[in-house]
Enzyme design. Structure first.
Site, mmCIF file in Angstrom:
data_model
loop_
_atom_site.group_PDB
_atom_site.id
_atom_site.type_symbol
_atom_site.label_atom_id
_atom_site.label_comp_id
_atom_site.label_asym_id
_atom_site.label_seq_id
_atom_site.Cartn_x
_atom_site.Cartn_y
_atom_site.Cartn_z
ATOM 1 N N CYS A 1 0.836 -1.208 0.000
ATOM 2 C CA CYS A 1 0.000 0.000 0.000
ATOM 3 C C CYS A 1 0.875 1.264 0.000
ATOM 4 O O CYS A 1 0.724 2.133 -0.873
ATOM 5 C CB CYS A 1 -0.950 -0.031 1.186
HETATM 6 N N1 LIG Z 1 -4.524 -4.145 4.883
HETATM 7 C C1 LIG Z 1 -3.939 -3.457 3.917
HETATM 8 O O1 LIG Z 1 -4.111 -2.221 3.798
HETATM 9 C C2 LIG Z 1 -3.064 -4.138 2.930
HETATM 10 C C3 LIG Z 1 -2.716 -5.470 3.051
HETATM 11 N N2 LIG Z 1 -1.865 -6.039 2.140
HETATM 12 C C4 LIG Z 1 -1.440 -7.420 2.294
HETATM 13 O O2 LIG Z 1 -2.534 -8.290 2.045
HETATM 14 C C5 LIG Z 1 -2.403 -9.453 2.867
HETATM 15 C C6 LIG Z 1 -3.670 -9.563 3.709
HETATM 16 O O3 LIG Z 1 -3.748 -8.420 4.542
HETATM 17 P P1 LIG Z 1 -5.053 -8.025 5.336
HETATM 18 O O4 LIG Z 1 -6.245 -8.195 4.487
HETATM 19 O O5 LIG Z 1 -4.757 -6.732 5.946
HETATM 20 O O6 LIG Z 1 -5.024 -9.174 6.470
HETATM 21 P P2 LIG Z 1 -6.146 -9.666 7.480
HETATM 22 O O7 LIG Z 1 -5.437 -9.972 8.746
HETATM 23 O O8 LIG Z 1 -7.278 -8.718 7.510
HETATM 24 O O9 LIG Z 1 -6.635 -11.047 6.810
HETATM 25 C C7 LIG Z 1 -5.779 -12.152 6.669
HETATM 26 C C8 LIG Z 1 -6.527 -13.262 5.965
HETATM 27 O O10 LIG Z 1 -5.661 -14.372 5.755
HETATM 28 C C9 LIG Z 1 -6.266 -15.566 6.278
HETATM 29 N N3 LIG Z 1 -5.193 -16.443 6.742
HETATM 30 C C10 LIG Z 1 -4.315 -16.205 7.747
HETATM 31 N N4 LIG Z 1 -3.408 -17.210 7.820
HETATM 32 C C11 LIG Z 1 -3.729 -18.093 6.836
HETATM 33 C C12 LIG Z 1 -3.178 -19.334 6.402
HETATM 34 N N5 LIG Z 1 -2.086 -19.858 6.979
HETATM 35 N N6 LIG Z 1 -3.788 -19.989 5.380
HETATM 36 C C13 LIG Z 1 -4.884 -19.484 4.786
HETATM 37 N N7 LIG Z 1 -5.467 -18.309 5.156
HETATM 38 C C14 LIG Z 1 -4.874 -17.622 6.165
HETATM 39 C C15 LIG Z 1 -7.175 -15.071 7.379
HETATM 40 O O11 LIG Z 1 -8.185 -16.022 7.644
HETATM 41 P P3 LIG Z 1 -8.932 -16.114 9.078
HETATM 42 O O12 LIG Z 1 -9.883 -14.941 9.122
HETATM 43 O O13 LIG Z 1 -9.616 -17.416 9.022
HETATM 44 O O14 LIG Z 1 -7.842 -16.000 10.107
HETATM 45 C C16 LIG Z 1 -7.724 -13.802 6.733
HETATM 46 O O15 LIG Z 1 -8.734 -14.133 5.810
HETATM 47 C C17 LIG Z 1 -1.145 -9.256 3.710
HETATM 48 O O16 LIG Z 1 -0.068 -9.906 3.096
HETATM 49 C C18 LIG Z 1 -0.941 -7.759 3.692
HETATM 50 O O17 LIG Z 1 0.396 -7.446 3.889
HETATM 51 C C19 LIG Z 1 -1.428 -5.351 1.063
HETATM 52 C C20 LIG Z 1 -1.743 -4.036 0.889
HETATM 53 C C21 LIG Z 1 -2.570 -3.323 1.831
HETATM 54 C C1 LIG Z 2 -0.983 0.540 9.223
HETATM 55 C C2 LIG Z 2 -0.141 -0.702 9.007
HETATM 56 O O1 LIG Z 2 0.158 -1.442 9.920
HETATM 57 N N1 LIG Z 2 0.223 -0.936 7.758
HETATM 58 C C3 LIG Z 2 1.008 -2.072 7.378
HETATM 59 C C4 LIG Z 2 1.282 -1.989 5.905
HETATM 60 C C5 LIG Z 2 0.163 -2.497 5.079
HETATM 61 C C6 LIG Z 2 0.366 -3.891 4.630
HETATM 62 O O2 LIG Z 2 -0.468 -4.731 4.836
HETATM 63 O O3 LIG Z 2 1.540 -4.209 4.075
HETATM 64 P P1 LIG Z 2 1.785 -4.616 2.591
HETATM 65 O O4 LIG Z 2 1.276 -3.462 1.798
HETATM 66 O O5 LIG Z 2 3.244 -4.825 2.486
HETATM 67 O O6 LIG Z 2 1.099 -5.875 2.237
HETATM 68 C C7 LIG Z 2 2.367 -2.107 8.051
HETATM 69 O O7 LIG Z 2 2.959 -1.069 8.297
HETATM 70 O O8 LIG Z 2 2.887 -3.216 8.217
#
Ligand SMILES: NC(=O)C1=CN([C@@H]2O[C@H](COP(=O)(O)OP(=O)(O)OC[C@H]3O[C@@H](n4cnc5c(N)ncnc54)[C@H](OP(=O)(O)O)[C@@H]3O)[C@@H](O)[C@H]2O)C=CC1
Ligand SMILES: CC(=O)N[C@@H](CCC(=O)OP(=O)(O)O)C(=O)O
EC number: 1.2.1.38
Length: 339
Positions: A158
């Site tokens: 992000c």
């Molecule tokens: N949040 C953000 O703004 C951003 C996130 N990302 C990336 O996207 C990915 C997801 O982030 P985010 O949506 O925030 O995470 P969340 O913590 O909100 O969700 C994680 C998800 O992964 C599932 N999960 C966890 N462990 C496993 C596993 N071993 N096998 C299968 N499923 C699993 C969880 O399931 P359950 O609910 O059953 O635990 C849940 O659905 C991360 O890699 C993050 O870095 C990238 C850009 C921005």
């Molecule tokens: C506010 C906050 O905690 N933000 C996350 C970054 C968002 C994220 O999920 O990381 P990726 O974009 O690399 O997947 C962090 O700093 O680790």
């Protein structure tokens, strides 16, 4: 162009914040059909997604199903594309099997973004699997060309998305190291409970100073070292980046404006703004808003995105659109956002 009405796909991590945004975008997309939405195997039973996100009741009739590896052959027969919205290590563990089963993988985690393996290990604390395609495109959508034969696409983080979109058009005008100060809403940390992201604990503050894993990712994307300081703010979603960059001597506002126009005039999801952008204007959208001003031989750039959309789910769908030769903003123009 593939003449298919409906490309079957699946979302892993669909119970999480970026996963549920993917589910919503794909469910409403004219050319993708969402066949599976997986949670982790830690959940015992399948359940409607509205049991976790009640705001979706009556709108999104999708069943969340716990993922188990014995579902792989069924999955490979029924879908073409998978989106992984998983923790980094979980993505690294599962992606090779999905690719070997013939699926196209768009990975939202950091597992495959960094090309340098020691930088990757330092940032993530685990080695990348070695049974991977040799070329893994880094999918900063406006700066990537996908031809539809790639097996694995690394969707940028992000903070790197907003920082790189802001900086890349003007890198040839910059003399030195840009500095990025960025503030993110708490959804950036995901849905899982954690003390430091609970409501009463969050108060605007920097974190990960000089150690955040997105510093090497931004540096890789812009091809130059960078100073990056992330901040956590007490709001739900959105990132605002304020960037300072020393300019080469004599660079004018007109030259800067021309560079941004050349890069983005034809890009539907980047808006060049006359005023510094505000998070409220991008939250719930797939846009990146950018404003840049020359001041005292420096460039001051302000840029904003929704971390869960342009910074995650919407960028992944934008890349999938490109992969299948659809219009880049197809299915991304409605204001939305689940979380
Ligand atoms: N949040 C953000 O703004 C951003 C996130 N990302 C990336 O996207 C990915 C997801 O982030 P985010 O949506 O925030 O995470 P969340 O913590 O909100 O969700 C994680 C998800 O992964 C599932 N999960 C966890 N462990 C496993 C596993 N071993 N096998 C299968 N499923 C699993 C969880 O399931 P359950 O609910 O059953 O635990 C849940 O659905 C991360 O890699 C993050 O870095 C990238 C850009 C921005
Ligand atoms: C506010 C906050 O905690 N933000 C996350 C970054 C968002 C994220 O999920 O990381 P990726 O974009 O690399 O997947 C962090 O700093 O680790």
């Amino acid at each position: 162009m593939e003449h298919v009405k409906s490309i079957p796909c699946a979302v892993f991590g669909a119970s999480g914040y970026s996963g549920v945004e993917l589910v919503s975008l794909l469910h409403n997309h004219p050319h993708f059909s969402l066949e599976y939405a997986f949670s982790s195997s830690a959940r015992e039973d399948a359940e409607p997604i509205a049991s976790l996100y009640p705001q979706l009741a009556g709108q999104l009739d999708v069943i969340l199903q716990p993922w188990h590896s014995d579902l792989l052959s069924q999955l490979a027969q029924q879908v073409r594309v998978v989106f992984l919205a998983l923790p980094h290590e979980a993505s690294a563990a599962i992606a090779p099997a999905l690719i070997n089963a013939g699926l196209v993988v768009f990975d939202l985690s950091g597992a495959f973004r960094l090309r340098d393996s020691s930088a990757h290990f330092q940032a993530y604390g685990f080695a990348r699997p070695d049974d991977l395609p040799t070329e893994i495109p880094y999918g900063l959508a406006e700066w990537t060309t996908l031809i539809g034969t790639e097996q694995l696409i690394a969707v940028p983080g992000c903070y790197p998305t907003v920082s790189s979109l802001a900086l890349k058009p003007v890198m040839s005008l910059i003399d030195g190291v840009p500095m990025v100060n960025a503030v993110s809403g708490v959804s950036g940390a995901g849905r899982k409970a954690a003390g430091h992201t609970s409501f009463c604990e969050v108060s605007l503050a920097a974190y990960g100073v000089a150690t955040h894993r997105h510093q090497p990712e931004i540096a890789q994307a812009i091809g130059r070292d960078v100073i990056f300081v992330p901040h956590l703010g007490n709001f739900k979603r959105g990132i605002l980046a304020t960037i300072y960059a020393p300019l080469k001597s004599g660079v004018s506002q007109a030259t800067v404006d021309k560079a941004y126009q050349q890069a983005y005039a034809a890009e539907p999801l980047v808006r060049l703004c006359q005023q510094p952008p505000a998070i409220k204007n991008v939250v719930g959208t797939a846009f990146c808003d950018i404003h840049a001003v020359v001041h005292q031989n420096h460039l001051i750039i302000c840029a904003a995105i929704d971390n869960l959309l342009k910074g995650a789910a919407a960028q992944a769908v934008q890349l999938a659109n490109q992969y299948f030769d659809f219009a880049p903003a197809l299915g991304l123009q409605q204001r939305g956002g689940v979380v």
